[in-house]
Scaffold this motif. Structure first.
Motif, PDB file in Angstrom:
ATOM      1  N   GLU A  63       0.833  -1.206   0.000  1.00  0.00           N
ATOM      2  CA  GLU A  63       0.000   0.000   0.000  1.00  0.00           C
ATOM      3  C   GLU A  63       0.868   1.256   0.000  1.00  0.00           C
ATOM      4  OE1 GLU A  63      -3.615   2.343   0.411  1.00  0.00           O
ATOM      5  OE2 GLU A  63      -3.010   0.463  -0.510  1.00  0.00           O
ATOM      6  N   ILE A  67       0.951   4.100  -2.930  1.00  0.00           N
ATOM      7  CA  ILE A  67       0.688   5.516  -2.653  1.00  0.00           C
ATOM      8  C   ILE A  67       1.853   6.380  -3.119  1.00  0.00           C
ATOM      9  CG2 ILE A  67       0.375   7.214  -0.807  1.00  0.00           C
ATOM     10  CD1 ILE A  67      -1.095   5.000   0.773  1.00  0.00           C
ATOM     11  N   PHE A  81      -8.539  15.548  -7.015  1.00  0.00           N
ATOM     12  CA  PHE A  81      -8.418  14.359  -6.178  1.00  0.00           C
ATOM     13  C   PHE A  81      -9.380  14.450  -5.004  1.00  0.00           C
ATOM     14  CE2 PHE A  81      -5.356  17.515  -4.832  1.00  0.00           C
ATOM     15  CZ  PHE A  81      -5.516  17.566  -3.464  1.00  0.00           C
ATOM     16  N   ASN A  82      -9.621  13.285  -4.407  1.00  0.00           N
ATOM     17  CA  ASN A  82     -10.483  13.197  -3.233  1.00  0.00           C
ATOM     18  C   ASN A  82      -9.655  13.552  -1.993  1.00  0.00           C
ATOM     19  OD1 ASN A  82     -11.648  11.760  -0.806  1.00  0.00           O
ATOM     20  ND2 ASN A  82     -13.276  11.333  -2.283  1.00  0.00           N
ATOM     21  N   ARG A  84     -10.316  13.372   1.237  1.00  0.00           N
ATOM     22  CA  ARG A  84     -10.300  12.379   2.315  1.00  0.00           C
ATOM     23  C   ARG A  84      -9.300  11.260   2.016  1.00  0.00           C
ATOM     24  NH1 ARG A  84     -13.851  11.183   6.503  1.00  0.00           N
ATOM     25  NH2 ARG A  84     -13.339   9.197   7.503  1.00  0.00           N
ATOM     26  N   HIS A  85      -9.246  10.841   0.743  1.00  0.00           N
ATOM     27  CA  HIS A  85      -8.297   9.804   0.357  1.00  0.00           C
ATOM     28  C   HIS A  85      -6.863  10.272   0.592  1.00  0.00           C
ATOM     29  CE1 HIS A  85     -11.367   7.728  -2.524  1.00  0.00           C
ATOM     30  NE2 HIS A  85     -11.662   7.566  -1.242  1.00  0.00           N
ATOM     31  N   LEU A  86      -6.591  11.540   0.318  1.00  0.00           N
ATOM     32  CA  LEU A  86      -5.248  12.069   0.556  1.00  0.00           C
ATOM     33  C   LEU A  86      -4.903  12.007   2.041  1.00  0.00           C
ATOM     34  CD1 LEU A  86      -3.372  14.936  -1.045  1.00  0.00           C
ATOM     35  CD2 LEU A  86      -3.722  15.101   1.419  1.00  0.00           C
ATOM     36  N   GLU A  88      -6.157   9.922   4.231  1.00  0.00           N
ATOM     37  CA  GLU A  88      -5.993   8.507   4.578  1.00  0.00           C
ATOM     38  C   GLU A  88      -4.634   7.985   4.119  1.00  0.00           C
ATOM     39  OE1 GLU A  88      -9.413   6.871   2.683  1.00  0.00           O
ATOM     40  OE2 GLU A  88     -10.761   7.275   4.384  1.00  0.00           O
ATOM     41  N   HIS A  89      -4.187   8.434   2.941  1.00  0.00           N
ATOM     42  CA  HIS A  89      -2.879   8.018   2.440  1.00  0.00           C
ATOM     43  C   HIS A  89      -1.756   8.540   3.341  1.00  0.00           C
ATOM     44  CE1 HIS A  89      -4.525   7.436  -1.919  1.00  0.00           C
ATOM     45  NE2 HIS A  89      -4.842   6.451  -1.112  1.00  0.00           N
ATOM     46  N   THR A  92      -1.650   6.370   6.342  1.00  0.00           N
ATOM     47  CA  THR A  92      -1.082   5.061   6.009  1.00  0.00           C
ATOM     48  C   THR A  92       0.434   5.112   5.952  1.00  0.00           C
ATOM     49  OG1 THR A  92      -3.050   4.409   4.744  1.00  0.00           O
ATOM     50  CG2 THR A  92      -1.006   3.236   4.259  1.00  0.00           C
ATOM     51  N   GLU A 114     -14.359  16.502  -5.361  1.00  0.00           N
ATOM     52  CA  GLU A 114     -12.908  16.541  -5.481  1.00  0.00           C
ATOM     53  C   GLU A 114     -12.406  17.985  -5.509  1.00  0.00           C
ATOM     54  OE1 GLU A 114     -11.736  14.182  -8.828  1.00  0.00           O
ATOM     55  OE2 GLU A 114     -11.809  12.341  -7.643  1.00  0.00           O
ATOM     56  N   ARG A 119      -1.442  18.269  -5.631  1.00  0.00           N
ATOM     57  CA  ARG A 119      -1.690  17.138  -4.726  1.00  0.00           C
ATOM     58  C   ARG A 119      -0.446  16.742  -3.927  1.00  0.00           C
ATOM     59  NH1 ARG A 119      -1.610  11.634  -6.498  1.00  0.00           N
ATOM     60  NH2 ARG A 119      -2.777  10.199  -5.158  1.00  0.00           N
TER      61      ARG A 119
END
Length: 221
Positions: A63, A67, A81-82, A84-86, A88-89, A92, A114, A119
């Motif tokens: 993962e 990323i 880009f999303n 929230r996903h950023l 979360e990444h 991680t 988005e 980014r």
């Protein structure tokens, strides 16, 4: 091991008491069979646990690589880009060290469309703030023995076409005089700090006509 080491002594005692060798052998075989079953159960359980740990580790590494590959693009390019996903990444990528210091990161944000921003640079900013928050929590633990916190919260909102990102930790806090100084080049409150991380973050935000502000009610706030 303790049980097996006692077998010769017990065997001699039983033979001396008059028990037949056939009966003694039957008893010994039963005991050894029981020990073998128990050892197999322990071995199976531990092996399964270790295999699960290795599998989780490989999954986590995969993962992280995925990323990092996604962020291996020109740093200043705009992309959609999303958000929230950023976040979360970013969590991680720092999960191992966050877990090590028992720091919990919460994301508090509504579902939003988005965003269009550089980014990679925003990712670096969030990573930087998470790192600073974690270090502040560790510092407070060192200073305050009864401190049982350890939480970072990332909050994001869009109001009147402006994006607000708020990162809060319950770490050691800042004195009033440090609230603006921390964004200056070379300024740091840490022994091994460079003073470059927050400065570069401020430069990124300012270059986008934004503003970055630090707030704290004082020490351990």
């Amino acid at each position: 091991a303790n049980l097996v080491s006692k077998v010769p002594e017990k065997t001699q005692q039983k033979l001396a008491s008059g028990i037949s060798q056939d009966l003694l052998l039957a008893q010994l075989l039963e005991v050894m069979e029981n020990i073998a079953k128990r050892l197999n159960m322990v071995l199976d359980k531990r092996l399964c646990e270790q295999v699960d740990l290795v599998a989780d580790g490989i999954k986590h590494i995969s993962e992280i690589i995925r990323i990092q590959q996604g962020f291996a693009k020109p740093a200043d390019s705009l992309s959609e880009f999303n958000l929230r996903h950023l976040f979360e990444h970013a969590i991680t990528l720092q999960a191992t060290v966050l877990d090590k210091y028992e720091v919990v990161v919460n994301i508090d944000m509504p579902v939003m469309k988005e965003v269009c921003l550089p980014r990679n640079q925003l990712m670096q900013l969030i990573m930087n703030l998470l790192k600073n928050g974690r270090e502040a929590i560790v510092s407070r633990r060192e200073q305050q023995s009864d401190f049982d916190g350890g939480t970072i919260t990332i909050n994001a909102r869009i109001r009147q076409k402006k994006l607000y990102i708020h990162v809060e930790d319950d770490g050691c806090g800042l004195a009033v005089g440090q609230l603006t100084e921390i964004f200056h080049y070379g300024y740091t409150t840490k022994k091994r700090g460079t003073g470059y991380g927050l400065h570069s973050s401020a430069n990124f935000v300012n270059a986008r006509n934004g503003s970055i502000v630090a707030k704290s009610a004082g020490a351990n706030q």
